[in-house]
Design an enzyme around this catalytic site. Sequence first.
Site, short mmCIF file in Angstrom:
data_model
loop_
_atom_site.label_atom_id
_atom_site.label_comp_id
_atom_site.label_asym_id
_atom_site.label_seq_id
_atom_site.Cartn_x
_atom_site.Cartn_y
_atom_site.Cartn_z
N CYS A 32 -6.22 1.23 29.37
CA CYS A 32 -6.15 2.31 30.36
C CYS A 32 -5.64 1.80 31.71
O CYS A 32 -6.26 0.93 32.32
CB CYS A 32 -7.53 2.93 30.53
SG CYS A 32 -7.58 4.19 31.81
N VAL A 72 -12.74 7.10 31.91
CA VAL A 72 -12.93 5.79 32.55
C VAL A 72 -11.88 5.65 33.66
O VAL A 72 -10.85 6.32 33.60
CB VAL A 72 -12.79 4.63 31.52
CG1 VAL A 72 -13.89 4.71 30.49
CG2 VAL A 72 -11.41 4.61 30.86
N GLU A 85 -13.64 8.06 39.09
CA GLU A 85 -12.28 8.21 39.62
C GLU A 85 -11.78 6.85 40.13
O GLU A 85 -12.38 6.24 41.02
CB GLU A 85 -12.18 9.26 40.73
CG GLU A 85 -12.53 10.65 40.29
CD GLU A 85 -11.59 11.19 39.21
OE1 GLU A 85 -10.40 10.83 39.24
OE2 GLU A 85 -12.06 11.96 38.35
#
EC number: 2.5.1.18
Length: 241
Positions: A32, A72, A85
């Site tokens: 991510c 996440v 965030e």
Amino acid sequence: MSGASARSLGKGSAPPGPVPEGQIRVYSMRFCPFAQRTLMVLKAKGIRHEIININLKNKPEWFFEKNPFGLVPVLENTQGHLITESVITCEYLDEAYPEKKLFPDDPYEKACQKMTFELFSKVPSLVTSFIRAKRKEDHPGIKEELKKEFSKLEEAMANKRTAFFGGNSLSMIDYLIWPWFQRLEALELNECIDHTPKLKLWMATMQEDPVASSHFIDAKTYRDYLSLYLQDSPEACDYGL
């Protein structure tokens, strides 16, 4: 299990216990880019931390208590406070652990970094649109939009006349935008920066930074992960382990 290369926790898993004393916990996912922001700031600032990877294609029920959106990164401290965030987590870390500041103390310089960040703001959604585009015919249009956004950043770098976006040393703005540049090659989007020599030089310099380079994912691994992720495979988040 915890750690950057630990397998992710999915549906049916037991929630982790209290955050170890003297550490902060980050709920992450290996591929991510948003979580990478937080991980890089933790490493750059030398903050002791625990990493819990989450399977975003098979989310644990308990994770929605950490973040109702199921996204996440999430930070959790020893008091049980939760911060979500990616940009907010990075700013929190910079203020909660002030020993090595990544944002400048000068209010104007800090504002300049945030204004530069606004120039970047459309890039993540454009990259996501490119990844999810079902028709190859849509790719040229998205690439043109990306080129326009990168031109804005090229101009900002030209006006700054420094090695990095915040000055002559790495700072918060560089870490906040780096994950998407790091993925350009894997996504075959390098042509979008062919017209931006200063951006390309900045990218080469970033690749030499031990913090940025520690999150390197080779192009084939990232493409194979993406293929599984777009098929909603629960194996995507643990690909390569």
